[in-house]
Design a protein around this motif. Structure first.
Motif, PDB file in Angstrom:
ATOM      1  N   ASP A  42       0.810  -1.218   0.000  1.00 34.06           N
ATOM      2  CA  ASP A  42       0.000   0.000   0.000  1.00 34.06           C
ATOM      3  C   ASP A  42       0.845   1.271   0.000  1.00 34.06           C
ATOM      4  N   GLN A  43       2.108   1.183   0.452  1.00 39.50           N
ATOM      5  CA  GLN A  43       2.945   2.383   0.535  1.00 39.50           C
ATOM      6  C   GLN A  43       3.318   2.941  -0.836  1.00 39.50           C
ATOM      7  N   VAL A  44       3.206   2.112  -1.880  1.00 46.10           N
ATOM      8  CA  VAL A  44       3.562   2.593  -3.219  1.00 46.10           C
ATOM      9  C   VAL A  44       2.611   3.695  -3.673  1.00 46.10           C
ATOM     10  N   GLU A  45       1.431   3.773  -3.052  1.00 40.68           N
ATOM     11  CA  GLU A  45       0.449   4.806  -3.404  1.00 40.68           C
ATOM     12  C   GLU A  45       0.455   5.978  -2.434  1.00 40.68           C
ATOM     13  N   GLU A  46       1.344   5.953  -1.442  1.00 34.82           N
ATOM     14  CA  GLU A  46       1.360   6.995  -0.417  1.00 34.82           C
ATOM     15  C   GLU A  46       2.310   8.132  -0.786  1.00 34.82           C
ATOM     16  N   PHE A  47       1.841   9.368  -0.597  1.00 37.95           N
ATOM     17  CA  PHE A  47       2.705  10.532  -0.747  1.00 37.95           C
ATOM     18  C   PHE A  47       3.417  10.779   0.586  1.00 37.95           C
ATOM     19  N   ASN A  48       4.692  11.112   0.532  1.00 38.96           N
ATOM     20  CA  ASN A  48       5.391  11.455   1.760  1.00 38.96           C
ATOM     21  C   ASN A  48       5.130  12.914   2.131  1.00 38.96           C
ATOM     22  N   GLU A  49       5.803  13.389   3.172  1.00 47.92           N
ATOM     23  CA  GLU A  49       5.567  14.752   3.647  1.00 47.92           C
ATOM     24  C   GLU A  49       6.020  15.796   2.630  1.00 47.92           C
ATOM     25  N   SER A  50       6.855  15.412   1.692  1.00 50.79           N
ATOM     26  CA  SER A  50       7.290  16.329   0.633  1.00 50.79           C
ATOM     27  C   SER A  50       6.391  16.257  -0.590  1.00 50.79           C
ATOM     28  N   GLY A  51       5.307  15.470  -0.489  1.00 47.65           N
ATOM     29  CA  GLY A  51       4.356  15.372  -1.588  1.00 47.65           C
ATOM     30  C   GLY A  51       4.841  14.504  -2.729  1.00 47.65           C
ATOM     31  N   GLN A  52       5.635  13.474  -2.429  1.00 45.99           N
ATOM     32  CA  GLN A  52       6.161  12.601  -3.465  1.00 45.99           C
ATOM     33  C   GLN A  52       5.772  11.145  -3.237  1.00 45.99           C
ATOM     34  N   LEU A  53       5.502  10.467  -4.342  1.00 46.58           N
ATOM     35  CA  LEU A  53       5.339   9.023  -4.314  1.00 46.58           C
ATOM     36  C   LEU A  53       6.725   8.381  -4.373  1.00 46.58           C
ATOM     37  N   PRO A  54       6.835   7.097  -4.019  1.00 46.06           N
ATOM     38  CA  PRO A  54       8.119   6.406  -4.202  1.00 46.06           C
ATOM     39  C   PRO A  54       8.640   6.530  -5.629  1.00 46.06           C
ATOM     40  N   LEU A  55       7.723   6.561  -6.607  1.00 51.11           N
ATOM     41  CA  LEU A  55       8.125   6.672  -8.004  1.00 51.11           C
ATOM     42  C   LEU A  55       8.851   7.990  -8.266  1.00 51.11           C
ATOM     43  N   HIS A  56       8.347   9.083  -7.677  1.00 51.94           N
ATOM     44  CA  HIS A  56       9.014  10.380  -7.828  1.00 51.94           C
ATOM     45  C   HIS A  56      10.402  10.349  -7.195  1.00 51.94           C
ATOM     46  N   MET A  57      10.509   9.650  -6.064  1.00 47.61           N
ATOM     47  CA  MET A  57      11.779   9.626  -5.335  1.00 47.61           C
ATOM     48  C   MET A  57      12.852   8.899  -6.135  1.00 47.61           C
ATOM     49  N   VAL A  58      12.496   7.755  -6.724  1.00 51.55           N
ATOM     50  CA  VAL A  58      13.464   7.018  -7.545  1.00 51.55           C
ATOM     51  C   VAL A  58      13.812   7.826  -8.792  1.00 51.55           C
ATOM     52  N   ALA A  59      12.801   8.443  -9.384  1.00 46.86           N
ATOM     53  CA  ALA A  59      13.041   9.248 -10.591  1.00 46.86           C
ATOM     54  C   ALA A  59      13.986  10.405 -10.306  1.00 46.86           C
ATOM     55  N   GLY A  60      13.989  10.911  -9.082  1.00 43.40           N
ATOM     56  CA  GLY A  60      14.807  12.063  -8.742  1.00 43.40           C
ATOM     57  C   GLY A  60      16.231  11.744  -8.326  1.00 43.40           C
ATOM     58  N   ILE A  61      16.579  10.458  -8.253  1.00 38.90           N
ATOM     59  CA  ILE A  61      17.936  10.081  -7.852  1.00 38.90           C
ATOM     60  C   ILE A  61      18.905  10.334  -9.001  1.00 38.90           C
ATOM     61  N   ARG A  62      19.969  11.078  -8.744  1.00 41.69           N
ATOM     62  CA  ARG A  62      20.995  11.311  -9.757  1.00 41.69           C
ATOM     63  C   ARG A  62      21.914  10.102  -9.813  1.00 41.69           C
ATOM     64  N   VAL A  63      22.153   9.595 -11.002  1.00 39.24           N
ATOM     65  CA  VAL A  63      23.031   8.436 -11.176  1.00 39.24           C
ATOM     66  C   VAL A  63      24.256   8.841 -11.984  1.00 39.24           C
ATOM     67  N   LEU A  64      25.377   8.192 -11.681  1.00 44.27           N
ATOM     68  CA  LEU A  64      26.633   8.518 -12.354  1.00 44.27           C
ATOM     69  C   LEU A  64      27.124   7.387 -13.249  1.00 44.27           C
ATOM     70  N   THR A  65      26.963   6.164 -12.767  1.00 44.00           N
ATOM     71  CA  THR A  65      27.492   5.025 -13.511  1.00 44.00           C
ATOM     72  C   THR A  65      26.376   4.279 -14.227  1.00 44.00           C
TER      73      THR A  65
END
Length: 262
Positions: A42-65
């Motif tokens: 059920d947490q996959v549908e929950e917004f955190n206190e910053s107004g983001q879903l887990p999907l937004h959080m992964v999308a926002g991770i900067r990757v280098l390699t």
């Protein structure tokens, strides 16, 4: 604890969510996320206190390699398999996951393709800050926060990097810059190929979704999550009341049996 940098109460009254914590990790085995989703789907549908879903959080991770990019894309696919509607959800700043992924520097094979296939309509959604289509946004942020030297060092062990000559180091940095430019060009090309009409003058128009509607949509989504939470609480309370009722019924039956013996 490592993600939130705290072993006690979380700052700013944040709620601990295991799925969200995992989605903050730059290098997370997809199987770990799979296990967490089995326990807390059920947490996959929950917004955190910053107004983001887990999907937004992964999308926002900067990757280098390349390895980090592959892990990030695998996590996006895992989340979308459980909650595909998440690709069309706006965060608190009215960004779609696709906007967030592009802004964080992700390229076509690093998550952009996955998010666009999950929500094809996002190709015509402008970002809320610069009001740019995804292909424009990709070009605008192509070198923002990107350090080719740091990327080259990430790909090569520190010990080996120090042993290299300056010419060899410059060569590696030059290669990383060329590779980055090719990935950006590929992303722009694929986004344009998804909707070529975007570069036609006739297609230039105001955003399809106004901020007022986006705000309303976000509030409705938050209300949905809250309602689901209340429904679960009511269901739990009903189960407790039912258990108490059964206990009382058993007590009445035992009392009746005792009276019958007398």
């Amino acid at each position: 604890a490592a993600c939130y940098k705290s072993i006690g109460a979380l700052p700013n009254n944040q709620k601990w969510r295991v799925v969200h914590a995992i989605c903050m990790m730059k290098e997370c085995p997809p199987d770990l996320l799979k296990f967490a989703l089995q326990l807390h789907k059920d947490q996959v549908e929950e917004f955190n206190e910053s107004g983001q879903l887990p999907l937004h959080m992964v999308a926002g991770i900067r990757v280098l390699t390349r390895q980090q990019a592959e892990m990030s894309d695998a996590m996006l696919q895992r989340l979308l398999a459980v909650y595909p509607e998440g690709a069309a959800e706006f965060d608190k700043k009215f960004n779609l996951p696709l906007h967030t992924a592009i802004t964080s520097g992700k390229t076509w094979n690093g998550g952009v393709k996955t998010l666009l296939h999950a929500n094809p309509g996002a190709i015509r959604q402008r970002d809320p800050d610069a009001c740019l289509y995804p292909f424009m946004l990709t070009a605008a942020v192509s070198t923002t926060h990107y350090d080719p030297k740091k990327t080259a060092q990430e790909r090569i062990q520190s010990r080996h990097w120090k042993q290299m000559s300056e010419d060899e180091q410059r060569s590696k940095v030059s290669y990383e810059m060329k590779r980055r430019n090719m990935e950006v060009l590929e992303t722009i090309f694929e986004l344009l190929r998804a909707d070529p009409d975007l570069i036609c003058p006739a297609s230039v128009r105001k955003p399809d979704v106004t901020k007022q509607l986006q705000t309303k949509n976000y509030e409705l989504l938050k209300g949905k999550v809250t309602l689901n939470k209340h429904c679960r609480e009511v269901e739990d309370n009903n189960k407790k009341l039912l258990a108490e009722l059964r206990e009382k019924e058993r007590a009445v039956v035992e009392l009746q049996e005792k009276l019958a013996r007398l």
